[in-house]
Design a protein around this motif. Structure first.
Motif, PDB file in Angstrom:
ATOM      1  N   ALA A 132     -85.126   5.438   5.830  1.00 44.49           N
ATOM      2  CA  ALA A 132     -83.862   6.162   5.676  1.00 44.49           C
ATOM      3  C   ALA A 132     -83.106   5.749   4.421  1.00 44.49           C
ATOM      4  CB  ALA A 132     -82.983   5.936   6.908  1.00 44.49           C
ATOM      5  N   LEU A 133     -83.367   4.538   3.928  1.00 42.09           N
ATOM      6  CA  LEU A 133     -82.688   4.088   2.705  1.00 42.09           C
ATOM      7  C   LEU A 133     -82.940   5.041   1.542  1.00 42.09           C
ATOM      8  CD1 LEU A 133     -83.291   0.216   2.682  1.00 42.09           C
ATOM      9  CD2 LEU A 133     -81.119   1.398   3.042  1.00 42.09           C
ATOM     10  N   LYS A 134     -84.098   5.711   1.571  1.00 39.55           N
ATOM     11  CA  LYS A 134     -84.447   6.618   0.470  1.00 39.55           C
ATOM     12  C   LYS A 134     -83.490   7.810   0.385  1.00 39.55           C
ATOM     13  CE  LYS A 134     -89.326   5.415   1.065  1.00 39.55           C
ATOM     14  NZ  LYS A 134     -90.645   5.899   1.552  1.00 39.55           N
ATOM     15  N   LYS A 135     -82.761   8.074   1.468  1.00 39.31           N
ATOM     16  CA  LYS A 135     -81.848   9.223   1.499  1.00 39.31           C
ATOM     17  C   LYS A 135     -80.473   8.889   0.924  1.00 39.31           C
ATOM     18  CE  LYS A 135     -84.111  10.944   5.698  1.00 39.31           C
ATOM     19  NZ  LYS A 135     -83.917  11.313   7.116  1.00 39.31           N
ATOM     20  N   PHE A 136     -80.296   7.611   0.529  1.00 43.43           N
ATOM     21  CA  PHE A 136     -78.979   7.173   0.064  1.00 43.43           C
ATOM     22  C   PHE A 136     -79.100   6.489  -1.288  1.00 43.43           C
ATOM     23  CE2 PHE A 136     -78.807   7.357   4.641  1.00 43.43           C
ATOM     24  CZ  PHE A 136     -77.571   7.920   4.914  1.00 43.43           C
ATOM     25  N   ASP A 137     -78.005   6.522  -2.036  1.00 42.45           N
ATOM     26  CA  ASP A 137     -77.910   5.777  -3.293  1.00 42.45           C
ATOM     27  C   ASP A 137     -77.127   4.488  -3.045  1.00 42.45           C
ATOM     28  OD1 ASP A 137     -79.199   7.793  -4.812  1.00 42.45           O
ATOM     29  OD2 ASP A 137     -77.314   8.933  -4.879  1.00 42.45           O
ATOM     30  N   PRO A 138     -77.405   3.425  -3.807  1.00 42.67           N
ATOM     31  CA  PRO A 138     -76.636   2.198  -3.641  1.00 42.67           C
ATOM     32  C   PRO A 138     -75.196   2.386  -4.127  1.00 42.67           C
ATOM     33  CG  PRO A 138     -78.143   2.020  -5.516  1.00 42.67           C
ATOM     34  CD  PRO A 138     -78.461   3.305  -4.823  1.00 42.67           C
TER      35      PRO A 138
END
Length: 425
Positions: A132-138
């Motif tokens: 799911a991290l791939k769906k968000f930007d830092p």
């Protein structure tokens, strides 16, 4: 009327102080209470997880109102059992307390009610979370789904940090609270807190505040339960307060009622004021700590009358809560080592800290051989009022400087953002 208040921290001392001022209050018990609360409440040892025991105490002492301070007994359903036994309770049911007890419950309710909040993904496994991290930007916002004593939120600046934090969460860093994790979009803006009261049908605004979560001055260092707060939060203008009521709080209360879990008590909305408007960060189902302290310092209405009206579904029949003009500001004095391992047992001498109208709420204290000592991380909440944020700040720190607590510390910049606004317009 006899009243039972459950809890023993700074929030509960502030509530006890205000409840005891009511002409409706004949006798106030606090469980477990603390040394500071002894001035206004009798301490009683009850186990909040022993619902039958609390119910029996209420029966034996003709309790006319139960006020549940902390979130854990609410999430555990204590209010339901006491209500079923016929006692008026200020605080939500177990079903309604999911607003704080489960981050994913609240986010999914926001979706159903079209309440503005950060985009999110609910994850039930480490593998799913990493994906799911791939769906968000830092930066990444990672939240343990359950109750984690205010410590279950991690802001990770890089994907590697996020992966490490997620591994710790699913490995038990926050206990069962981290068995599910919510990953959220990072919101940019200024944080503020807004409080409303509701009996499940009527909802009325109560007040606003801003707190300081980081342990160090200039908002540096690790997060804490809160190092200080002030009220009101002028950044929440009248227009924004109306918008928050209309777009966030009222849809929440209405949706909860329609879905068969009416919400009763105080609803504390943590907000981010973004360029697109206010967005909900999270809900708490109790008064904040240390926000409660500044709200109680400003409250002019009868707290017993308000809480009883909420408990008896009569909130629409009484006058709306009145707050004093000006500001209230509280400074948390913490034990050395906090928020890590606090040093307990440090001697405290309050001297004449309250001589000029300040109020010292006890948060983590106990009496040891007749002497007041630190027994927790956050130890004292030194609270004062003023016509401006600057004056409230001066008055609070004047009281802080009269306290002898050699093994404690505090931030010296509580309220500074608002003080700068006053100076520079």
């Amino acid at each position: 009327m006899n009243i039972l208040l459950l809890g023993g921290g700074g929030r509960e001392h502030a509530l006890a102080w205000k409840l005891a001022q009511s002409p409706m209050c004949d006798k106030l018990w606090a469980s477990p209470g603390n040394p500071g609360m002894a001035e206004c409440a009798e301490s009683v040892a009850l186990d909040a997880s022993d619902h039958a025991g609390v119910e029996q105490f209420c029966r034996d002492n003709s309790i006319g109102l139960v006020v549940i301070g902390p979130e854990a007994p609410l999430v555990d359903g204590l209010a339901d059992d006491l209500r079923a036994a016929g006692f008026p309770v200020f605080g939500p049911s177990k079903a309604a307390a999911q607003l704080e007890g489960s981050k994913s419950f609240t986010k999914e309710l926001c979706e159903r009610a079209d309440i503005p909040t950060a985009r999110f993904v609910r994850c039930t496994s480490l593998e799913a979370a990493w994906g799911a991290l791939k769906k968000f930007d830092p930066p990444f916002v990672l939240k343990a789904d359950g109750l984690a004593a205010g410590k279950g939120v991690v802001i990770a600046e890089t994907r590697e940090e996020a992966q490490h934090a997620l591994s710790e969460m699913f490995d038990g860093k926050f206990g069962s609270a981290g068995s599910e994790v919510v990953i959220e979009q990072f919101l940019v803006g200024e944080e503020a807190s807004f409080f409303a009261l509701t009996d499940g049908k009527t909802i009325v605004p109560f007040g606003s505040a801003q707190d300081h979560k980081r342990v160090g001055e200039g908002d540096t260092g690790p997060n804490t339960g809160g190092m200080g707060a002030y009220s009101p939060a002028p950044v929440l203008t009248a227009q924004l307060r109306e918008q928050v009521m209309r777009e966030i709080l009222e849809p929440t209360v209405n949706t909860m009622r329609k879905e068969g879990m009416p919400y009763s008590g105080v609803l504390y909305a943590g907000l981010m004021l973004t360029a697109e408007g206010p967005q909900l960060i999270e809900y708490n189902v109790r008064f904040g700590d240390p926000e409660c302290q500044v709200l109680m310092m400003r409250l002019e209405s009868d707290l017993v009358e308000i809480m009883l009206a909420c408990a008896q579904e009569r909130l629409g029949e009484i006058e709306a809560p009145r707050m004093a003009d000006g500001f209230a500001l509280t400074v948390v004095m913490a034990a050395d080592g906090y928020p890590g391992t606090p040093k307990k047992g440090g001697l405290i001498d309050l001297r004449d800290a309250e001589a000029e109208g300040a109020k010292v709420f006890h948060a983590g204290t106990k009496l040891e051989n007749g002497r007041l000592v630190a027994s927790g991380g956050r130890v004292l909440n030194v609270t004062a009022r003023g016509s401006s944020a600057s004056e409230a700040q001066r008055n609070a720190y004047a009281a802080v400087d009269k306290i002898d607590f050699a093994e404690g510390f505090c931030r010296r910049d509580i309220g500074q953002r608002e003080v700068r606004r006053e100076r520079h317009g």
